[in-house]
Design a protein around this motif. Structure first.
Motif, PDB file in Angstrom:
ATOM      1  N   ASP A 102       4.420 -35.003 -30.958  1.00 54.77           N
ATOM      2  CA  ASP A 102       4.517 -33.707 -31.639  1.00 54.77           C
ATOM      3  C   ASP A 102       5.719 -33.712 -32.570  1.00 54.77           C
ATOM      4  N   GLY A 103       6.864 -34.190 -32.040  1.00 56.64           N
ATOM      5  CA  GLY A 103       8.076 -34.225 -32.838  1.00 56.64           C
ATOM      6  C   GLY A 103       7.958 -35.156 -34.025  1.00 56.64           C
ATOM      7  N   LEU A 104       7.366 -36.327 -33.824  1.00 59.43           N
ATOM      8  CA  LEU A 104       7.200 -37.286 -34.920  1.00 59.43           C
ATOM      9  C   LEU A 104       6.304 -36.727 -36.023  1.00 59.43           C
ATOM     10  N   ARG A 105       5.365 -35.883 -35.655  1.00 56.61           N
ATOM     11  CA  ARG A 105       4.424 -35.330 -36.630  1.00 56.61           C
ATOM     12  C   ARG A 105       4.872 -33.975 -37.182  1.00 56.61           C
ATOM     13  N   GLY A 106       5.986 -33.479 -36.698  1.00 56.46           N
ATOM     14  CA  GLY A 106       6.495 -32.199 -37.186  1.00 56.46           C
ATOM     15  C   GLY A 106       5.623 -31.021 -36.796  1.00 56.46           C
ATOM     16  N   ILE A 107       4.972 -31.109 -35.652  1.00 53.03           N
ATOM     17  CA  ILE A 107       4.107 -30.015 -35.189  1.00 53.03           C
ATOM     18  C   ILE A 107       4.945 -28.789 -34.857  1.00 53.03           C
ATOM     19  N   ASP A 108       4.423 -27.639 -35.168  1.00 49.12           N
ATOM     20  CA  ASP A 108       5.111 -26.371 -34.906  1.00 49.12           C
ATOM     21  C   ASP A 108       5.526 -26.300 -33.431  1.00 49.12           C
ATOM     22  N   PRO A 109       6.824 -26.114 -33.159  1.00 49.86           N
ATOM     23  CA  PRO A 109       7.283 -26.053 -31.771  1.00 49.86           C
ATOM     24  C   PRO A 109       6.568 -25.003 -30.929  1.00 49.86           C
ATOM     25  N   SER A 110       6.133 -23.923 -31.576  1.00 47.42           N
ATOM     26  CA  SER A 110       5.426 -22.890 -30.805  1.00 47.42           C
ATOM     27  C   SER A 110       4.098 -23.417 -30.277  1.00 47.42           C
ATOM     28  N   ASN A 111       3.466 -24.322 -31.027  1.00 49.90           N
ATOM     29  CA  ASN A 111       2.219 -24.935 -30.545  1.00 49.90           C
ATOM     30  C   ASN A 111       2.496 -25.892 -29.394  1.00 49.90           C
ATOM     31  N   THR A 112       3.579 -26.651 -29.521  1.00 47.78           N
ATOM     32  CA  THR A 112       3.968 -27.550 -28.436  1.00 47.78           C
ATOM     33  C   THR A 112       4.212 -26.749 -27.158  1.00 47.78           C
ATOM     34  N   LYS A 113       4.907 -25.637 -27.293  1.00 49.77           N
ATOM     35  CA  LYS A 113       5.197 -24.790 -26.135  1.00 49.77           C
ATOM     36  C   LYS A 113       3.909 -24.276 -25.508  1.00 49.77           C
ATOM     37  N   LYS A 114       3.005 -23.802 -26.328  1.00 47.33           N
ATOM     38  CA  LYS A 114       1.728 -23.268 -25.823  1.00 47.33           C
ATOM     39  C   LYS A 114       0.946 -24.346 -25.071  1.00 47.33           C
ATOM     40  N   ASN A 115       0.936 -25.553 -25.617  1.00 46.48           N
ATOM     41  CA  ASN A 115       0.193 -26.648 -24.981  1.00 46.48           C
ATOM     42  C   ASN A 115       0.808 -27.051 -23.647  1.00 46.48           C
ATOM     43  N   LEU A 116       2.135 -27.123 -23.594  1.00 43.61           N
ATOM     44  CA  LEU A 116       2.805 -27.484 -22.340  1.00 43.61           C
ATOM     45  C   LEU A 116       2.520 -26.440 -21.253  1.00 43.61           C
ATOM     46  N   ILE A 117       2.543 -25.179 -21.647  1.00 47.63           N
ATOM     47  CA  ILE A 117       2.238 -24.108 -20.695  1.00 47.63           C
ATOM     48  C   ILE A 117       0.804 -24.233 -20.201  1.00 47.63           C
ATOM     49  N   THR A 118      -0.116 -24.558 -21.103  1.00 42.02           N
ATOM     50  CA  THR A 118      -1.518 -24.746 -20.720  1.00 42.02           C
ATOM     51  C   THR A 118      -1.653 -25.854 -19.688  1.00 42.02           C
ATOM     52  N   ILE A 119      -0.969 -26.978 -19.921  1.00 45.26           N
ATOM     53  CA  ILE A 119      -1.032 -28.101 -18.981  1.00 45.26           C
ATOM     54  C   ILE A 119      -0.519 -27.685 -17.609  1.00 45.26           C
ATOM     55  N   ILE A 120       0.620 -27.022 -17.578  1.00 44.28           N
ATOM     56  CA  ILE A 120       1.210 -26.590 -16.306  1.00 44.28           C
ATOM     57  C   ILE A 120       0.288 -25.623 -15.580  1.00 44.28           C
ATOM     58  N   GLU A 121      -0.273 -24.675 -16.316  1.00 44.01           N
ATOM     59  CA  GLU A 121      -1.157 -23.694 -15.687  1.00 44.01           C
ATOM     60  C   GLU A 121      -2.421 -24.350 -15.128  1.00 44.01           C
ATOM     61  N   LYS A 122      -2.932 -25.358 -15.827  1.00 42.18           N
ATOM     62  CA  LYS A 122      -4.119 -26.055 -15.331  1.00 42.18           C
ATOM     63  C   LYS A 122      -3.803 -26.855 -14.068  1.00 42.18           C
ATOM     64  N   VAL A 123      -2.611 -27.443 -14.029  1.00 39.64           N
ATOM     65  CA  VAL A 123      -2.202 -28.163 -12.818  1.00 39.64           C
ATOM     66  C   VAL A 123      -2.119 -27.198 -11.645  1.00 39.64           C
ATOM     67  N   ARG A 124      -1.558 -26.035 -11.875  1.00 38.94           N
ATOM     68  CA  ARG A 124      -1.415 -25.052 -10.799  1.00 38.94           C
ATOM     69  C   ARG A 124      -2.747 -24.434 -10.412  1.00 38.94           C
ATOM     70  N   GLU A 125      -3.673 -24.357 -11.344  1.00 41.59           N
ATOM     71  CA  GLU A 125      -5.011 -23.901 -10.996  1.00 41.59           C
ATOM     72  C   GLU A 125      -5.684 -24.904 -10.051  1.00 41.59           C
ATOM     73  N   LYS A 126      -5.411 -26.168 -10.283  1.00 47.36           N
ATOM     74  CA  LYS A 126      -5.944 -27.222  -9.406  1.00 47.36           C
ATOM     75  C   LYS A 126      -5.374 -27.074  -8.006  1.00 47.36           C
ATOM     76  N   ASP A 127      -4.046 -26.890  -7.921  1.00 47.33           N
ATOM     77  CA  ASP A 127      -3.387 -26.759  -6.621  1.00 47.33           C
ATOM     78  C   ASP A 127      -1.983 -26.211  -6.857  1.00 47.33           C
ATOM     79  N   SER A 128      -1.725 -25.034  -6.371  1.00 47.69           N
ATOM     80  CA  SER A 128      -0.415 -24.392  -6.586  1.00 47.69           C
ATOM     81  C   SER A 128       0.708 -25.114  -5.861  1.00 47.69           C
ATOM     82  N   GLU A 129       0.352 -26.019  -4.938  1.00 43.44           N
ATOM     83  CA  GLU A 129       1.369 -26.755  -4.178  1.00 43.44           C
ATOM     84  C   GLU A 129       1.840 -28.031  -4.884  1.00 43.44           C
ATOM     85  N   ILE A 130       1.221 -28.393  -5.989  1.00 43.19           N
ATOM     86  CA  ILE A 130       1.642 -29.595  -6.722  1.00 43.19           C
ATOM     87  C   ILE A 130       3.024 -29.366  -7.319  1.00 43.19           C
TER      88      ILE A 130
END
Length: 208
Positions: A102-130
């Motif tokens: 993302d950084g190498l491509r100059g992607i908007d940091p707000s998009n990076t933030k949104k994507n990271l949150i999505t990943i975390i939320e999906k992991v927790r949907e799988k199992d909140s104990e992870i």
């Protein structure tokens, strides 16, 4: 006699399948979800930091298997799309090492933030104990001070908002060091990968 021999071989095969299945289920799993840094680009997989972490775990006789889920060229957007497939397996600890592309491509940091949150939320949907570890990344300085500052802050913001373990910079002590990077100046050598593993360990060990 022939039938008896076949029956014995079949029984042995079934026993081995059952044993391996039980062994696999008995292993706790640490999943390293990242890009080419995690994958060990330019190196053998045994020289990437997940393998070095497995060596540390094995030396302590801990019941954990490290899975290298690094994919060269992966962005946080790609990770957000791929994570559902990755989570088809059972996971106990999930390390996110994405953002460098993302950084190498100059992607908007707000998009990076949104994507990271999505990943975390999906992991927790799988199992909140992870248990989740988020490793921060840096953008190259040629993109300007404002961008690099905003990009850097995204990772800490996400870690605070989603309450995950935070490692400030995945490439600490490695980035910018010619001796620890391959000729492209981006991907660590085996020695650099070992340093990454050593730096991850203090964040990982308390979770084991």
């Amino acid at each position: 006699m022939k039938r008896e021999k076949i029956a014995k071989v079949a029984a042995l095969c079934l026993f081995l399948i059952a044993f391996n299945t039980l062994w696999a289920f008995g292993q706790n799993k640490i999943l390293m979800f990242g890009d080419s840094i995690t994958a060990g680009y330019g190196l053998g997989e045994e020289q990437a930091y997940p393998a070095f972490i497995q060596d540390k775990i094995d030396s302590l006789d801990l019941n954990y298997t490290v899975v290298n889920a690094g994919l060269s060229g992966e962005t946080t957007a790609g990770g957000a799309r791929r994570v559902d497939w990755i989570l088809q397996q059972e996971v106990d600890i999930f390390l996110i090492g994405l953002g460098g592309n993302d950084g190498l491509r100059g992607i908007d940091p707000s998009n990076t933030k949104k994507n990271l949150i999505t990943i975390i939320e999906k992991v927790r949907e799988k199992d909140s104990e992870i248990d989740i570890i988020l490793a921060g990344m840096e953008a190259p300085p040629n993109l300007g001070q404002q961008y690099t500052s905003e990009f850097r802050s995204v990772f800490r913001e996400v870690a605070n908002e989603k309450d995950v373990t935070f490692m400030p910079f995945l490439l600490e002590d490695v980035a910018g060091n010619e001796e620890l990077n391959q000729p492209d100046g981006i991907h660590p050598t085996a020695e650099g990968q070992q340093i990454i593993a050593n730096n991850i360990w203090p964040y990982l060990k308390p979770l084991l």
